[in-house]
Design a protein around this motif. Structure first.
Motif, short mmCIF file in Angstrom:
data_model
loop_
_atom_site.label_atom_id
_atom_site.label_comp_id
_atom_site.label_asym_id
_atom_site.label_seq_id
_atom_site.Cartn_x
_atom_site.Cartn_y
_atom_site.Cartn_z
N SER A 141 0.81 -1.18 -0.22
CA SER A 141 -0.04 -0.01 -0.10
C SER A 141 0.85 1.27 -0.10
O SER A 141 1.85 1.30 0.53
CB SER A 141 -0.83 -0.06 1.19
N ALA A 142 0.36 2.41 -0.80
CA ALA A 142 1.14 3.49 -0.65
C ALA A 142 0.85 4.31 0.59
O ALA A 142 1.52 5.27 0.97
CB ALA A 142 0.74 4.30 -1.86
N ARG A 143 -0.02 3.94 1.55
CA ARG A 143 -0.51 4.84 2.66
C ARG A 143 0.75 5.22 3.49
O ARG A 143 0.98 6.36 3.77
CB ARG A 143 -1.38 4.01 3.29
N GLY A 144 1.44 4.22 4.03
CA GLY A 144 2.84 4.59 4.72
C GLY A 144 3.61 5.59 4.15
O GLY A 144 4.07 6.53 4.97
N GLU A 145 4.17 5.29 2.92
CA GLU A 145 4.82 6.16 2.15
C GLU A 145 4.25 7.72 2.04
O GLU A 145 5.01 8.57 2.21
CB GLU A 145 5.24 5.67 1.00
N LEU A 202 11.12 15.98 -2.10
CA LEU A 202 10.95 15.12 -0.91
C LEU A 202 11.71 13.67 -1.32
O LEU A 202 11.75 13.15 -2.23
CB LEU A 202 9.50 14.80 -0.80
N MET A 203 12.17 13.22 -0.19
CA MET A 203 13.18 12.06 -0.35
C MET A 203 12.40 10.76 -0.22
O MET A 203 12.80 9.69 -0.98
CB MET A 203 14.18 11.89 0.62
N GLY A 204 11.36 10.79 0.40
CA GLY A 204 10.63 9.56 0.72
C GLY A 204 10.10 8.47 -0.61
O GLY A 204 10.60 7.44 -0.84
#
Length: 202
Positions: A142-146, A197-199
């Motif tokens: 899932s993309a949620r955490g990122e 942004l780096m994430g």
């Protein structure tokens, strides 16, 4: 004028408030209930906290919130009770705004406010990473955490220090709500060039 943004949740509702003359928003989070708290009890706690904020921190004249999840977009183990709780929190916030005489209550789609806050490129890259992981066999990807990590990083870029991602989300919703209202928040005024942004580059 006082502006309040909410990232509604039973376990951790993020809030961010701003009033004309403030250089930065004030923000925090509320725990609205435990596993043993009824839905009614959760809604009552939201009401109490919003009233406390209205009377102690700044009068609420504009209220922004994230749209509750669309049932058509459900994934994983989201239950009917979770849906009823999310819809109930949103409805209670709107009802509170009406009873208080708030000038405007407005909900924003998560893709709209987050994409604007962290940047469309970063948002799209995070979602693409999740799609690639799923295609490679990780069905829980899932993309949620990122996306939440990128939101927190964006807050830090702006000189803000939310303790939890719920607070970061509320800051993002508030920032977007102000911009949609034709107001450039003071924490954006000195920004000349946004650093990447780096994430999402992981």
């Amino acid at each position: 004028m006082g502006y309040l943004a909410l990232d509604l949740s039973k376990t951790s509702t993020g809030w961010a408030a701003w009033s004309e003359g403030w250089e930065k928003p004030r923000y925090g989070h509320w725990v609205l209930g435990s596993d043993y708290t009824s839905r009614g009890g959760v809604f009552a706690k939201l009401h109490q906290n919003m009233m406390d904020l209205h009377t102690v921190i700044c009068p609420i004249e504009y209220l922004f919130a994230e749209e509750p999840i669309n049932p058509a977009q459900l994934q994983g183990g989201t239950t009917i009770n979770t849906l009823r709780l999310a819809s109930g929190l949103s409805a209670h916030a709107e009802s509170f705004a009406h009873a208080l005489g708030v000038r405007r209550f407005q909900e924003f789609n998560i893709s709209s406010w987050r994409g604007d806050f962290i940047g469309k490129i970063s948002s799209n890259e995070a979602k693409a990473n999740a799609r690639r992981a799923k295609k490679a066999g990780d069905q829980r990807a899932s993309a949620r955490g990122e996306l939440k990590a990128l939101t927190m990083e964006r807050c830090r870029q702006l000189g803000l220090s939310p303790r939890k991602d719920d607070e970061g989300d509320a800051i993002g919703i508030l920032t977007y709500g102000l911009l949609v209202s034709g107001i450039t928040p003071p924490w954006l005024l000195e920004e000349t060039l946004r650093a990447p942004l780096m994430g999402a580059a992981k």
